[in-house]
Design a protein around this motif. Structure first.
Motif, PDB file in Angstrom:
ATOM      1  N   ARG B  29     -19.970   1.039   6.274  1.00 22.11           N
ATOM      2  CA  ARG B  29     -18.225   0.008   6.316  1.00 22.11           C
ATOM      3  C   ARG B  29     -17.961  -0.256   7.578  1.00 22.11           C
ATOM      4  O   ARG B  29     -19.386  -0.228   8.452  1.00 22.11           O
ATOM      5  CB  ARG B  29     -18.077   1.710   6.275  1.00 22.11           C
ATOM      6  N   GLN B  32     -15.745  -5.975   6.729  1.00 24.12           N
ATOM      7  CA  GLN B  32     -15.549  -6.591   5.212  1.00 24.12           C
ATOM      8  C   GLN B  32     -15.279  -8.281   5.916  1.00 24.12           C
ATOM      9  O   GLN B  32     -15.212  -8.737   5.096  1.00 24.12           O
ATOM     10  CB  GLN B  32     -14.094  -6.297   5.853  1.00 24.12           C
ATOM     11  N   VAL B  56     -22.388  -3.899  -3.518  1.00 30.71           N
ATOM     12  CA  VAL B  56     -21.106  -3.999  -2.607  1.00 30.71           C
ATOM     13  C   VAL B  56     -20.744  -2.743  -3.707  1.00 30.71           C
ATOM     14  O   VAL B  56     -20.219  -2.100  -4.941  1.00 30.71           O
ATOM     15  CB  VAL B  56     -20.121  -5.020  -2.826  1.00 30.71           C
ATOM     16  N   GLY B  58     -16.846  -0.728  -3.624  1.00 34.75           N
ATOM     17  CA  GLY B  58     -15.405  -0.606  -3.059  1.00 34.75           C
ATOM     18  C   GLY B  58     -15.700  -1.033  -1.715  1.00 34.75           C
ATOM     19  O   GLY B  58     -16.097  -2.070  -1.730  1.00 34.75           O
ATOM     20  N   ASP B  59     -15.066  -0.191  -0.399  1.00 36.48           N
ATOM     21  CA  ASP B  59     -15.258  -1.053   1.142  1.00 36.48           C
ATOM     22  C   ASP B  59     -16.660  -0.513   1.821  1.00 36.48           C
ATOM     23  O   ASP B  59     -17.009  -0.948   2.473  1.00 36.48           O
ATOM     24  CB  ASP B  59     -14.563  -0.216   2.042  1.00 36.48           C
TER      25      ASP B  59
END
Lengths: 169, 615
Positions: B29, B32, B56, B58-59
């Protein structure tokens, strides 16, 4: 009077050393210490009618032992001429697979040579210690260095056992 | 040639499969501000750990690393800065499509294999000729040396977790073993193994067996035929040395079993109780029960039993039992007791010996108050206590000795360490230097031996002497072991010289495993758990010769909490009432473990008991 407890302690040691002997003659020195007719001997909750019966089993069916004294306490019971002694100790057994006479259970074959049987004096292979709790009733005469037939009760109990011992209890 | 070629191909395939099986799913995580590829490149550069097959979700970026070790070290990189953010790594344990499924599949496979090869009747685990087992071969578990060497310990580990596998015999013949390294863990899994067959292997050196020295204390029979080592002139001597209770080696009697039995047993079998007479039994049990009850709740009330000439003293036996004594306290402290201990082997001053002997009610009361408050479990756990009682003609009374344990529940009323008496005044300051009172004065479980001299006196009793030894906790020697040690069925496994059941025979290497597992525990999934437990259960009660039908079968976790008396009571009730295990237990519990009350209660409410309560 001052050395009462020392006399007692050495007497207790003497009894236990006696039991550790392998020589039947030395082992038999246990007998004069106990009252031949009135001595109650209880070992692991098994009573023996006669001290000689106990000694015979101990000599022929128990391998060599080694006792260590870890605690002694006693009370002189007034008016009885006796005292009670509460003893704790440890005992370990010769787990080499030989009895007190050095005999083992191996079946001899021709090529092993029957003559090679019990060698001179075998060295014991001590196992782990068992815990011992012992109560004995003794005549006060021991304080006058009279050790003849002084023991009138002997309650010997193995209170804990090591799991890694080869012995079965 | 052809098969050899195929074999190498297989190896490559298995290696690949093994790699896939061992890989671990991870997630990242906080990435981004960059692309997935950038992130993977960064991680590989920075940590030298490659994340493969990433995508990938989701986050998160989810992917795989090679093994658990890599996964663990990746976690250590938590917080590393990447593209302006702190990264967070996690291990994903999903049992869906992740890497773990391979492992759990293997476990299921090995487990069912173990049950397939286990014969509950003969208590034998047949692990002979593993390389030709169709199941193992199709799953590639026995084809490369590396999987082989991992598989065996894994199998043993699994076996040790299955209480219903009671194994007295293991067959390992025809496995091409050069040494016992791969299988050495049997000694840990089955320390009480009685029969072992290693025939038709390639074992050539004694040294390889040395790992088993001091293990297998109950090994009675060993088969090593068709191993090079058997031709060594010292073979017999060495085997005698390694296995102290070995009686039969390669079908030849090597030790006299009677003599062996005599050498390794103490003729005075330990028993829980000794009473010189029956009435003494009853009265001494009553005395001890009442005494300890008051001792735990209100010691002052005991004072009526002591006369001005009565004596009491305590003695600390601080010797620590061997670590092989079950549940023994290896780190005991005795700080509450040591200032009071009259252990003559430790106390040298005559004055101290005198001081520590309490005579008469006042002194005894004070000494009682100086001992930690306690709780004995005589009624709840009677099997943890042992008692001897015999007469003492010189006082016209008797001696009672009790061995057992107590729990310390609170500090003593009077702390002997605080030096209240004038003789030790001020001493404590000197001795307290650097003392950590909390750890030294911790409350714990103790073992003890306590001896009372009892003199009947006008319808009452006087305690003439009370000797109390306190020692580190250790399980009593009279307590029956919980592990299965069924003796009476041993004979069925491998009896006598030359009488080997075909399954263990040397001539029939690959006996069809199916043939061995008709009864009992073949497939764990196919049987009801109750039946499996019952098989283990029967063996948990050594010496009980009742037919299986009359035997009560309880789940092991219930079983573990019962003492032998309770078990006996349950069995009696079960036979008498024909109630099933659950209801028998309920009945026993409601009756307070009293047979008479239970039977009466049963007869009274018989008509209201539902039908399914009966077997």
């Amino acid at each position: 009077m001052n050395n009462q407890s020392q006399v007692l302690e050495s007497f207790v040691k003497r009894i236990l050393t006696n039991l550790d002997e392998t020589d039947p003659q030395k082992l038999a020195q246990f007998l004069p210490l106990v009252n031949p007719t009135g001595c109650k001997i209880i070992v692991n909750s098994t009573p023996f009618a006669q001290p000689t019966a106990f000694l015979e089993v101990w000599q022929s069916s128990v391998v060599q032992t080694q006792h260590v004294l870890t605690a002694v306490d006693y009370h002189v019971i007034p008016g009885t001429g006796t005292l009670i002694c509460n003893i704790n100790g440890k005992v370990r057994f010769d787990e080499s697979g030989k009895d007190k006479m050095g005999q083992d259970a191996v079946i001899r074959t021709d090529n092993m040579g029957a003559g090679s049987a019990p060698a001179a004096k075998h060295r014991p292979l001590w196992g782990s210690y068992y815990g011992v709790s012992l109560q004995i009733v003794i005549d006060e005469r021991i304080f006058n260095n009279d050790f003849n037939c002084v023991v009138s009760s002997f309650n010997y109990t193995m209170v804990y056992k090591p799991e890694d011992s080869l012995m079965t209890l | 040639m052809n098969s050899g070629f195929q074999h190498t191909q297989n190896l490559g395939f298995i290696a690949q499969q093994a790699a896939i099986q061992s890989r671990v799913k991870v997630g990242v995580r906080g990435w981004q501000n960059a692309t997935r590829q950038d992130l993977v490149n960064f991680v590989s550069r920075k940590t030298r750990i490659a994340i493969t097959d990433s995508q990938v979700q989701g986050d998160m970026v989810v992917g795989f690393v090679n093994n658990q070790q890599d996964a663990d070290s990746l976690i250590n990189w938590n917080g590393v800065r990447f593209a302006g953010n702190a990264l967070k790594f996690e291990i994903i344990n999903d049992n869906g499509a992740g890497g773990n499924t391979g492992t759990s599949n293997t476990i299921t496979l090995l487990k069912s294999f173990l049950f397939k090869r286990y014969n509950a009747q003969t208590k034998m685990m047949d692990l002979g000729n593993l390389r030709n087992d169709p199941d193992l071969v199709t799953n590639g578990l026995f084809s490369s040396t590396s999987t082989q060497s991992k598989m065996f310990p894994a199998m043993m580990k699994l076996a040790s977790k299955e209480p219903q596998l009671i194994v007295e015999s293991i067959n390992l013949s025809n496995n091409n073993l050069r040494d016992v390294n791969m299988i050495s863990s049997i000694a840990q899994t089955f320390p009480n193994l009685k029969n072992l067959c290693l025939a038709n292997n390639q074992i050539s050196k004694f040294r390889s067996l040395e790992v088993w020295k001091g293990k297998f204390k109950h090994l009675r029979e060993l088969l090593m035929m068709n191993n090079p080592v058997t031709t060594d002139p010292l073979y017999r001597t060495e085997m005698l040395r390694l296995f102290p209770k070995l009686v039969i080696l390669d079908n030849v009697l090597i030790r006299d079993e009677n003599k062996l039995q005599q050498l390794y047993s103490i003729p005075m079998k330990i028993q829980q109780f000794f009473f010189e007479s029956n009435e003494l039994g009853q009265s001494s049990t009553d005395f001890v029960t009442n005494f300890l009850n008051l001792w735990d709740t209100n010691r002052v009330q005991l004072m009526g039993l002591y006369s001005p000439q009565s004596q009491f003293s305590i003695s600390v036996d601080s010797s620590v039992p061997s670590s092989s004594v079950s549940n023994s306290d290896q780190n005991p402290t005795f700080s509450f007791y040591l200032p009071l201990s009259r252990n003559l082997t430790k106390v040298s001053s005559e004055k101290t010996k005198q001081q520590r002997l309490a005579m008469g009610q006042e002194a005894i009361d004070k000494l009682f108050s100086s001992l930690p408050k306690s709780k004995h479990y005589l009624q709840e756990q009677p099997s943890n206590y042992s008692l001897e009682a015999w007469s003492y003609p010189q006082v016209q009374g008797f001696i009672i000795t009790l061995h057992g344990f107590f729990e310390e529940v609170d500090k003593p009323e009077i702390d002997a360490n605080k030096g209240t008496s004038s003789t030790s005044g001020g001493r404590h300051r000197r001795f307290n230097h650097g003392h950590n009172n909390n750890s030294l004065n911790k409350l714990s479980r103790r073992s003890f031996d306590r001896t009372w001299i009892i003199v009947p006196n006008q319808g009452n009793v006087i305690i003439a002497s009370d000797l109390f030894t306190i020692r580190p906790y250790a399980d009593g020697s009279w307590i029956e072991p919980q592990q299965p040690t069924s003796i009476q069925q041993t004979a069925t496994a491998l009896t006598g010289v030359g009488n080997i059941p075909p399954s263990m025979g040397v001539q029939q290497p690959g006996v069809s495993p199916q043939g061995l597992v008709q009864q009992g525990l073949s497939q764990p999934g196919l049987q009801q758990p109750g039946i499996q437990q019952s098989n283990g259960q029967m063996n948990l009660q050594p010496g009980n010769l009742a037919p299986p039908a009359g035997q009560l079968q309880l789940p092991p976790e219930v079983q573990a909490k019962l003492n032998p008396h309770q078990q006996e009571l349950l069995n009696k009730l079960h036979i008498e009432t024909k109630l099933n295990a659950e209801y028998t237990y309920m009945l026993a519990e409601q009756s307070g473990w009293n047979y008479e009350i239970a039977i009466k209660g049963f007869q009274e409410s018989m008509n209201n008991i539902p039908r399914q309560a009966f077997i």
